[in-house]
Motif scaffolding. Structure first.
Motif, short mmCIF file in Angstrom:
data_model
loop_
_atom_site.label_atom_id
_atom_site.label_comp_id
_atom_site.label_asym_id
_atom_site.label_seq_id
_atom_site.Cartn_x
_atom_site.Cartn_y
_atom_site.Cartn_z
N ALA A 232 1.98 -13.39 -14.12
CA ALA A 232 2.47 -12.95 -15.42
C ALA A 232 2.54 -14.11 -16.41
O ALA A 232 2.14 -13.98 -17.58
CB ALA A 232 3.85 -12.30 -15.26
N ILE A 233 3.04 -15.26 -15.97
CA ILE A 233 3.13 -16.43 -16.84
C ILE A 233 1.73 -16.95 -17.20
O ILE A 233 1.49 -17.40 -18.33
CB ILE A 233 3.97 -17.53 -16.16
CG1 ILE A 233 5.42 -17.08 -16.02
CG2 ILE A 233 3.89 -18.85 -16.94
CD1 ILE A 233 6.29 -18.04 -15.25
N HIS A 234 0.82 -16.83 -16.24
CA HIS A 234 -0.56 -17.28 -16.48
C HIS A 234 -1.14 -16.64 -17.74
O HIS A 234 -1.84 -17.30 -18.53
CB HIS A 234 -1.42 -16.94 -15.26
CG HIS A 234 -2.86 -17.24 -15.41
ND1 HIS A 234 -3.76 -16.39 -16.04
CD2 HIS A 234 -3.60 -18.32 -15.01
CE1 HIS A 234 -4.96 -16.92 -16.02
NE2 HIS A 234 -4.89 -18.09 -15.40
N GLU A 235 -0.85 -15.38 -17.95
CA GLU A 235 -1.40 -14.67 -19.11
C GLU A 235 -0.84 -15.19 -20.42
O GLU A 235 -1.44 -14.99 -21.48
CB GLU A 235 -1.11 -13.17 -18.97
CG GLU A 235 -1.74 -12.52 -17.75
CD GLU A 235 -3.25 -12.73 -17.71
OE1 GLU A 235 -3.90 -12.55 -18.76
OE2 GLU A 235 -3.78 -13.06 -16.64
N LEU A 236 0.30 -15.86 -20.37
CA LEU A 236 0.95 -16.36 -21.58
C LEU A 236 0.61 -17.82 -21.86
O LEU A 236 0.98 -18.35 -22.91
CB LEU A 236 2.47 -16.22 -21.45
CG LEU A 236 3.00 -14.81 -21.15
CD1 LEU A 236 4.51 -14.87 -20.93
CD2 LEU A 236 2.64 -13.84 -22.25
N CYS A 237 -0.08 -18.46 -20.93
CA CYS A 237 -0.32 -19.90 -21.04
C CYS A 237 -1.44 -20.23 -22.01
O CYS A 237 -2.44 -19.51 -22.11
CB CYS A 237 -0.66 -20.49 -19.67
SG CYS A 237 0.74 -20.61 -18.55
N ARG A 238 -1.27 -21.34 -22.70
CA ARG A 238 -2.33 -21.90 -23.54
C ARG A 238 -3.31 -22.66 -22.67
O ARG A 238 -2.91 -23.41 -21.79
CB ARG A 238 -1.72 -22.82 -24.59
CG ARG A 238 -2.73 -23.58 -25.44
CD ARG A 238 -2.03 -24.36 -26.55
NE ARG A 238 -1.08 -25.32 -25.99
CZ ARG A 238 -1.41 -26.55 -25.62
NH1 ARG A 238 -2.68 -26.97 -25.70
NH2 ARG A 238 -0.48 -27.39 -25.17
N PHE A 239 -4.60 -22.48 -22.92
CA PHE A 239 -5.62 -23.18 -22.14
C PHE A 239 -5.83 -24.59 -22.69
O PHE A 239 -5.88 -24.80 -23.90
CB PHE A 239 -6.94 -22.42 -22.16
CG PHE A 239 -8.03 -23.10 -21.36
CD1 PHE A 239 -8.09 -22.97 -19.99
CD2 PHE A 239 -8.98 -23.90 -22.00
CE1 PHE A 239 -9.08 -23.60 -19.25
CE2 PHE A 239 -9.97 -24.54 -21.27
CZ PHE A 239 -10.02 -24.39 -19.89
N ALA A 240 -5.95 -25.57 -21.79
CA ALA A 240 -6.25 -26.95 -22.17
C ALA A 240 -7.40 -27.45 -21.31
O ALA A 240 -7.47 -27.15 -20.12
CB ALA A 240 -5.02 -27.84 -21.99
N ARG A 241 -8.29 -28.21 -21.92
CA ARG A 241 -9.36 -28.82 -21.14
C ARG A 241 -8.75 -29.72 -20.07
O ARG A 241 -7.68 -30.28 -20.25
CB ARG A 241 -10.28 -29.63 -22.06
CG ARG A 241 -11.08 -28.77 -23.03
CD ARG A 241 -11.84 -29.66 -24.01
NE ARG A 241 -12.79 -30.52 -23.32
CZ ARG A 241 -14.06 -30.18 -23.06
NH1 ARG A 241 -14.52 -29.00 -23.42
NH2 ARG A 241 -14.86 -31.03 -22.43
N PHE A 242 -9.48 -29.88 -18.97
CA PHE A 242 -8.94 -30.61 -17.83
C PHE A 242 -8.49 -32.02 -18.20
O PHE A 242 -7.45 -32.49 -17.76
CB PHE A 242 -9.98 -30.66 -16.71
CG PHE A 242 -9.49 -31.34 -15.46
CD1 PHE A 242 -8.63 -30.70 -14.59
CD2 PHE A 242 -9.91 -32.63 -15.15
CE1 PHE A 242 -8.18 -31.32 -13.43
CE2 PHE A 242 -9.47 -33.27 -13.99
CZ PHE A 242 -8.60 -32.61 -13.13
N ASN A 243 -9.29 -32.71 -19.04
CA ASN A 243 -8.94 -34.09 -19.39
C ASN A 243 -7.76 -34.18 -20.35
O ASN A 243 -7.25 -35.27 -20.62
CB ASN A 243 -10.16 -34.83 -19.97
CG ASN A 243 -10.68 -34.17 -21.24
OD1 ASN A 243 -10.24 -33.10 -21.63
ND2 ASN A 243 -11.65 -34.81 -21.88
N ARG A 244 -7.29 -33.04 -20.86
CA ARG A 244 -6.12 -33.02 -21.74
C ARG A 244 -4.90 -32.37 -21.07
O ARG A 244 -3.80 -32.40 -21.61
CB ARG A 244 -6.44 -32.25 -23.03
CG ARG A 244 -7.47 -32.95 -23.91
CD ARG A 244 -7.74 -32.16 -25.18
NE ARG A 244 -8.68 -32.85 -26.04
CZ ARG A 244 -8.35 -33.76 -26.95
NH1 ARG A 244 -7.08 -34.08 -27.11
NH2 ARG A 244 -9.27 -34.33 -27.70
N TYR A 245 -5.13 -31.80 -19.92
CA TYR A 245 -4.04 -31.11 -19.22
C TYR A 245 -3.03 -32.09 -18.65
O TYR A 245 -1.83 -31.87 -18.71
CB TYR A 245 -4.63 -30.24 -18.10
CG TYR A 245 -3.62 -29.62 -17.17
CD1 TYR A 245 -2.90 -28.49 -17.55
CD2 TYR A 245 -3.39 -30.16 -15.91
CE1 TYR A 245 -1.98 -27.91 -16.69
CE2 TYR A 245 -2.47 -29.60 -15.04
CZ TYR A 245 -1.77 -28.47 -15.43
OH TYR A 245 -0.86 -27.91 -14.57
#
Length: 274
Positions: free
Chosen positions: A252-265
């Motif tokens: 459920a939280i996954h659907e609310l998360c902002r995506f970030a590129r791996f090198n910025r995560y």
């Protein structure tokens, strides 16, 4: 226990509905869990995590900091990371993990060649040790009575133990997930021991001897005192309602998360072995 705290922390973020257990599809293992502890030389573990496998997808709960879940879905061709506090997610493909592994191997090999070119016994020894970690070429011995495997070269000694596993789907899921996680750890912290001896040990234990890992221990020396790192794996053949609720919460939280590129995560912090 810190691993149990990871589940509790996820649930505290807000439980979602639980769809309950289902009959596994062909090739998909029944739900199970691996409790994983990592040790240095001390008796107390450095970290404890829980690898929960549900409907063929693996969820590694890390109590952090940060509070993170790594998701391994073999059909997706990638690992996904979800930072539950920051509400950020990222991913890295298996192809990219392979590329990082090749780059790490080449970088260490190049550094070893440069050390050799400098001359001197110390540089020769250091170069040979580095090569032992990227191309182990282990000598192996196996005791079928105790299911104990020993691997060694001049730099590193490995002791691996396991239990016979007749569930091929479960064994395949464990192998695929543990090897993917080992490769990812080397990307996040390339200062650690390279992943190649660990990958060789898992391959020998699971692929060659059809054993479910219960313990992996590595003793190696690059400079100064020998270093030790050990993992233990305790399997539980079913999931609790609490664990299913934690997975539903993550989804459920996954659907609310902002995506970030791996090198910025940003990497997960982990204490060095002691």
């Amino acid at each position: 226990m810190r691993s149990a705290l990871a589940i509790a922390a996820v649930l505290a973020l807000g439980a979602a509905g639980d769809d309950g257990p289902e009959t596994p599809q062909p090739g998909v293992p029944a739900d199970f869990k691996l409790a994983i502890a990592m040790y240095g030389v001390a008796k107390e573990p450095i970290s404890k995590t829980e690898l929960v496998v549900h409907k063929g997808r693996a969820f590694l709960f890390n109590p952090g900091p940060p509070l993170e879940v790594i998701i391994h879905d073999p059909s997706s061709g990638r690992l996904e990371m979800v930072d539950l506090k920051r509400k950020i997610r990222s991913e890295i493909s298996f192809k990219k993990l392979d590329e990082y592994g090749s780059q790490l191997h080449n970088a260490i090999a190049t550094a070893a060649t440069k050390r050799e070119a400098l001359g001197g016994k110390g540089n020769q020894i250091a170069a040979a040790m580095s090569r032992d970690l990227i191309d182990p070429h282990f000598s192996a011995s196996y005791d079928p009575a105790s299911h104990r495997l020993r691997l060694s070269n001049s730099t590193i000694d490995v002791e691996a133990r396991g239990e016979p596993e007749t569930d091929e789907a479960r064994l395949a899921a464990i192998y695929a997930t543990l090897t993917a996680l080992a490769r990812m750890e080397s990307v996040r912290d390339p200062r650690d021991i390279p992943p190649f001896p660990r990958l060789d040990a898992l391959r020998a234990l699971v692929v060659d001897h059809r054993l479910r890992p219960t313990e992996l221990s590595f003793v190696y020396r690059l400079a100064g005192t020998p270093q030790k790192i050990r993992w233990t794996f305790r399997m539980e053949p079913s999931l609790t309602k609490r664990e299913l609720e934690a997975i539903a919460t993550v989804e459920a939280i996954h659907e609310l998360c902002r995506f970030a590129r791996f090198n910025r995560y940003g990497p997960t912090e982990r204490k060095a072995p002691k």
